[in-house]
Write a protein that holds these residues in place. Structure first.
Motif, PDB file in Angstrom:
ATOM      1  N   THR A   1      12.821  58.455 115.541  1.00 27.10           N
ATOM      2  CA  THR A   1      12.446  58.170 113.806  1.00 27.10           C
ATOM      3  C   THR A   1      10.818  57.814 113.458  1.00 27.10           C
ATOM      4  O   THR A   1       9.991  57.812 114.364  1.00 27.10           O
ATOM      5  CB  THR A   1      12.468  56.830 112.282  1.00 27.10           C
ATOM      6  N   VAL A   2      10.689  59.294 112.600  1.00 22.46           N
ATOM      7  CA  VAL A   2       9.761  59.039 112.071  1.00 22.46           C
ATOM      8  C   VAL A   2       9.126  59.069 110.317  1.00 22.46           C
ATOM      9  O   VAL A   2      10.017  59.392 109.527  1.00 22.46           O
ATOM     10  CB  VAL A   2       8.789  60.715 112.973  1.00 22.46           C
ATOM     11  N   HIS A   3       7.630  59.308 110.441  1.00 24.70           N
ATOM     12  CA  HIS A   3       7.379  58.543 108.916  1.00 24.70           C
ATOM     13  C   HIS A   3       6.375  59.847 108.073  1.00 24.70           C
ATOM     14  O   HIS A   3       4.853  59.830 108.537  1.00 24.70           O
ATOM     15  CB  HIS A   3       6.744  57.426 108.553  1.00 24.70           C
ATOM     16  N   PRO A   4       7.110  61.113 107.406  1.00 25.23           N
ATOM     17  CA  PRO A   4       5.410  61.591 106.708  1.00 25.23           C
ATOM     18  C   PRO A   4       5.496  60.958 105.936  1.00 25.23           C
ATOM     19  O   PRO A   4       3.993  61.587 105.296  1.00 25.23           O
ATOM     20  CB  PRO A   4       6.924  62.920 106.221  1.00 25.23           C
ATOM     21  N   THR A   5       5.530  59.883 105.378  1.00 21.03           N
ATOM     22  CA  THR A   5       4.121  59.176 104.697  1.00 21.03           C
ATOM     23  C   THR A   5       4.404  57.564 104.550  1.00 21.03           C
ATOM     24  O   THR A   5       5.817  56.814 105.089  1.00 21.03           O
ATOM     25  CB  THR A   5       4.772  59.468 103.206  1.00 21.03           C
TER      26      THR A   5
ATOM     27  N   VAL B   1      26.675  57.361 111.587  1.00 19.13           N
ATOM     28  CA  VAL B   1      26.873  58.706 112.069  1.00 19.13           C
ATOM     29  C   VAL B   1      26.817  60.053 111.437  1.00 19.13           C
ATOM     30  O   VAL B   1      26.752  61.279 111.995  1.00 19.13           O
ATOM     31  CB  VAL B   1      28.843  59.238 111.182  1.00 19.13           C
ATOM     32  N   ALA B   2      25.928  60.276 110.394  1.00 17.84           N
ATOM     33  CA  ALA B   2      25.754  61.257 109.837  1.00 17.84           C
ATOM     34  C   ALA B   2      24.764  61.828 110.652  1.00 17.84           C
ATOM     35  O   ALA B   2      24.545  63.168 111.140  1.00 17.84           O
ATOM     36  CB  ALA B   2      25.544  61.157 108.039  1.00 17.84           C
ATOM     37  N   LEU B   3      23.629  60.778 110.673  1.00 16.57           N
ATOM     38  CA  LEU B   3      22.027  61.343 111.468  1.00 16.57           C
ATOM     39  C   LEU B   3      22.764  61.819 112.898  1.00 16.57           C
ATOM     40  O   LEU B   3      21.756  62.794 113.552  1.00 16.57           O
ATOM     41  CB  LEU B   3      21.515  60.145 111.381  1.00 16.57           C
ATOM     42  N   ARG B   4      24.035  60.527 113.652  1.00 18.17           N
ATOM     43  CA  ARG B   4      23.945  61.509 115.083  1.00 18.17           C
ATOM     44  C   ARG B   4      24.296  62.610 115.014  1.00 18.17           C
ATOM     45  O   ARG B   4      24.333  63.282 115.466  1.00 18.17           O
ATOM     46  CB  ARG B   4      25.060  60.488 115.939  1.00 18.17           C
TER      47      ARG B   4
ATOM     48  N   GLY C   1      17.427  47.925 113.762  1.00 15.04           N
ATOM     49  CA  GLY C   1      16.697  48.982 114.701  1.00 15.04           C
ATOM     50  C   GLY C   1      17.713  49.696 115.550  1.00 15.04           C
ATOM     51  O   GLY C   1      17.774  49.731 116.504  1.00 15.04           O
ATOM     52  N   ALA C   2      18.561  49.469 114.460  1.00 16.31           N
ATOM     53  CA  ALA C   2      20.009  50.706 115.071  1.00 16.31           C
ATOM     54  C   ALA C   2      19.931  51.699 115.137  1.00 16.31           C
ATOM     55  O   ALA C   2      20.826  51.794 116.037  1.00 16.31           O
ATOM     56  CB  ALA C   2      21.064  50.273 113.502  1.00 16.31           C
ATOM     57  N   LEU C   3      18.969  52.792 114.576  1.00 16.37           N
ATOM     58  CA  LEU C   3      19.451  54.049 114.960  1.00 16.37           C
ATOM     59  C   LEU C   3      19.024  54.212 115.589  1.00 16.37           C
ATOM     60  O   LEU C   3      19.782  54.950 117.050  1.00 16.37           O
ATOM     61  CB  LEU C   3      18.052  55.084 113.427  1.00 16.37           C
TER      62      LEU C   3
END
Length: 404
Positions: free
Chosen positions: A149-153, A111-114, A139-141
């Motif tokens: 989603t992306v991964h900076p590291t 909810v927060a990220l949405r 894989g819910a997001l």
């Protein structure tokens, strides 16, 4: 012996009675055996609600509830009453304008990220590949909330300010899991955290803290909970992990964000009719555990050091205690044996000696084949352990590993 509720039990008699003393309600006999061993151990580093029988959990809730609220008041309906009281308590502890109770942390974070995706206009979330949504939510997001989603590291730590600044793709939200559990419950320093947040702000991104275990971060950061939470635009906290509650979580932030989050909570099926057992357990956990967390974190360092000394003195070869020293009251131990061998040794030690040093072991997701790890938590029950106790328990554990 006395359990965490002060009830006296005969540990030796319980161990002799075997798994039947715990009941037959678990389909997996090996899981039942493990739970029975942990529950009946006379000495253990931490006790969890899962170790208790259903009757013991109900009795503990009834006893603790008397001290946290007026039990003569009406029960909650759709989030009022004691649930609203818990929300106010959390907002006060974190220094935020408001907080909303959620039945699960998975729902709270989705909810927060949405909400942030809608407010920023960017559905991309930057987070670590070992973060909870990537590893434990199927894989819910993307599947449920349409987020990317992306991964900076990919390093086994949280991203640095430089990695955030130099990341090639735009993102609307930076999510930081504090501590990063699957990397070993690791935290940055306070200065590093400030720098990472500042780097995200320079990119016009908002910051969300996955604070499932935020409660125990204050010791390493040397800051109070309000100052930590103030770095982020929203914070999620759990009630059943560190605090030993039944279930549930809270999302904290601005009044407008939480108002919107309540709408999405209803849409996601989280507007439950009554939630007073979870709310009462959460309030009791806040009262009981928060004041003790600095002692847990300090003693975890003692236990971790003694574990390393015990393994080194044994001459069994390679081992790893990570991080050393621990950043919170939880850390990992790695050994070069199959997980079933190590779990069996752990259970046998508890059954035969009444001492439970480790719980379940798992195959390592990194490194050469044959490595396993376990997670160690030091809580109230572990405070009585001396360094000698830990080293002696390591020796007894390794005897059973050799015999496997």
């Amino acid at each position: 012996m006395a359990d965490t509720n002060g009830q006296v039990t005969d540990g030796a008699a319980d161990r002799a009675a075997g798994p039947r003393a715990y009941g037959e309600g678990t389909a997996d006999p090996e899981r039942l055996r493990r739970i029975t061993a942990w529950r009946q151990a006379e000495r253990i580093l931490s006790r969890t609600p899962v170790d208790r029988t259903l009757g013991e959990q109900l009795a503990a809730l009834a006893e603790s509830a008397r001290g946290v609220t007026d039990l003569g008041r009406p029960a909650d309906i759709y989030g009022d009453g004691v649930v609203a009281e818990l929300e106010e308590r959390v907002a006060g502890l974190l220094g935020t304008e408001a907080a909303a109770f959620f039945p699960t942390g998975t729902m709270a974070q989705q909810v927060a990220l949405r909400c942030w995706a809608g407010r920023t206009g960017n559905p991309t979330v930057a987070l670590h590949p070992l973060a909870h949504p990537e590893v434990h939510e199927r894989g819910a997001l993307p599947a449920v909330s349409g987020l990317r989603t992306v991964h900076p590291t990919s390093e086994p730590r949280l991203p640095t300010a430089a990695e955030i600044s130099d990341f090639a793709e735009p993102f609307g939200t930076l999510m930081l899991e504090l501590p990063l559990r699957d990397a070993g419950f690791v935290l940055p320093t306070w200065e590093e955290l400030e720098a990472v947040v500042a780097a995200a702000r320079e990119r016009d991104a908002v910051v969300h803290f996955d604070g499932a275990r935020l409660w125990e971060c204050a010791t390493r950061f040397g800051r109070g909970l309000p100052e930590i939470a103030a770095l982020a635009d929203s914070v999620y906290v759990s009630f059943y992990k560190t605090l030993g509650g039944i279930s549930g979580a809270a999302l904290a932030g601005s009044a407008s964000l939480i108002e919107e989050a309540r709408t999405w909570r209803h849409r996601y099926g989280g507007q439950l009719f009554q939630q007073f057992p979870a709310a009462l357990a959460a309030l009791a956990g806040l009262d009981r555990e928060l004041p003790k967390l600095p002692a847990y974190v300090a003693h975890a360092q003692v236990v971790a050091r003694a574990l390393a000394e015990g393994f080194a003195e044994s001459g069994h070869g390679w081992f790893r205690v990570h991080p050393e020293p621990p950043h919170t009251h939880q850390f990992q131990v790695w050994l070069p044996y199959p997980p079933d061998v190590l779990t069996e040794a752990s259970v046998r030690q508890a059954e035969e000696t009444g001492v439970a040093l480790f719980r379940k072991w798992h195959p390592a997701s990194a490194g050469p084949p044959g490595l396993s790890f376990t997670e160690v938590t030091v809580a109230q029950a572990g405070l009585e352990w001396t360094e000698h106790d830990v080293r002696q328990a390591v020796a007894e554990f390794l005897k059973r590993v050799e015999a496997a």
